[in-house]
Design an enzyme around this catalytic site. Sequence first.
Site, mmCIF file in Angstrom:
data_model
loop_
_atom_site.group_PDB
_atom_site.id
_atom_site.type_symbol
_atom_site.label_atom_id
_atom_site.label_comp_id
_atom_site.label_asym_id
_atom_site.label_seq_id
_atom_site.Cartn_x
_atom_site.Cartn_y
_atom_site.Cartn_z
ATOM 1 N N GLU A 49 19.800 0.273 91.668
ATOM 2 C CA GLU A 49 20.301 1.629 91.453
ATOM 3 C C GLU A 49 21.373 1.636 90.362
ATOM 4 O O GLU A 49 21.401 2.520 89.497
ATOM 5 C CB GLU A 49 20.869 2.187 92.754
ATOM 6 C CG GLU A 49 21.371 3.619 92.644
ATOM 7 C CD GLU A 49 22.036 4.108 93.915
ATOM 8 O OE1 GLU A 49 22.670 5.173 93.864
ATOM 9 O OE2 GLU A 49 21.930 3.417 94.949
ATOM 10 N N ASP A 80 20.820 3.536 86.821
ATOM 11 C CA ASP A 80 21.723 4.601 86.381
ATOM 12 C C ASP A 80 22.084 4.420 84.908
ATOM 13 O O ASP A 80 22.068 5.370 84.123
ATOM 14 C CB ASP A 80 22.976 4.592 87.256
ATOM 15 C CG ASP A 80 24.001 5.619 86.810
ATOM 16 O OD1 ASP A 80 23.733 6.825 86.943
ATOM 17 O OD2 ASP A 80 25.071 5.213 86.321
ATOM 18 N N GLU A 132 16.568 6.203 90.618
ATOM 19 C CA GLU A 132 17.356 5.320 89.757
ATOM 20 C C GLU A 132 17.039 3.854 90.024
ATOM 21 O O GLU A 132 16.987 3.041 89.091
ATOM 22 C CB GLU A 132 18.846 5.586 89.965
ATOM 23 C CG GLU A 132 19.309 6.922 89.399
ATOM 24 C CD GLU A 132 20.775 7.181 89.638
ATOM 25 O OE1 GLU A 132 21.403 7.851 88.803
ATOM 26 O OE2 GLU A 132 21.307 6.715 90.671
#
Length: 232
Positions: A41, A45, A115
């Site tokens: 994640e 991002d 993400e």
Amino acid sequence: MRDSVPRAVIWPPLEFRDPARLELALTHASFDGRRNNERYELLGDAALSLAVAQELLARLPDASEGELSRRRAWVVSQPVLAAAAVELDLAARARIGAGVDRAHLPARMLASLYEAVLGAIQEDRGHEAVAAFVRATLRGPLETACAERFELDPKQELQEWAQARSLGLPRYVLLAEDGSPHTRSFQVAVEVAGARHPAAWGRTRKEAERFAAREALLRVAATPATDGDAVR
């Protein structure tokens, strides 16, 4: 994506060289507290922010840094990513804890799944694959963000918020009309999942609906997160 799709495939024609990376990207901390998608994640991002920035720079060569930042912030916002996760049916493929309602995952969790998948793509196939995935799965938001006059419609924003939470479509109710035929005003309230939000007046019914949607967005933004929304 449906269960019939091979586990190594997240979006045709993207197939992972190492299917274990995709499996890890779809593993939530509620399922495995030690080996889960949180690291992906973080990577996703960063990869998403870069991919969207590159796309906006290419499409809007005359836009200022501030304008680009504002448009990018919307494209990578939680409601937009959650809607993309719903389109990809990531909830159906995710490995989540028994106490989490798969049918009503909060927007924060859906966005984090998206993400994490990007992070896995970055590690497995590189940034060009990430950029292609972003262009395909965020095509609509990118087009909206690149419009000459970028101004997000509050009705669209409220609809995305509601759909990301599986609350159905907002319903606009005309409560009153006032004034002469040439100076009429309209009072409208919006209902989401049966809950009515504060009404708003407008010079036209459409304007009143936009104002009512904005009132609803302000109200939900000020409402403390529920236990479900707190899941990450």
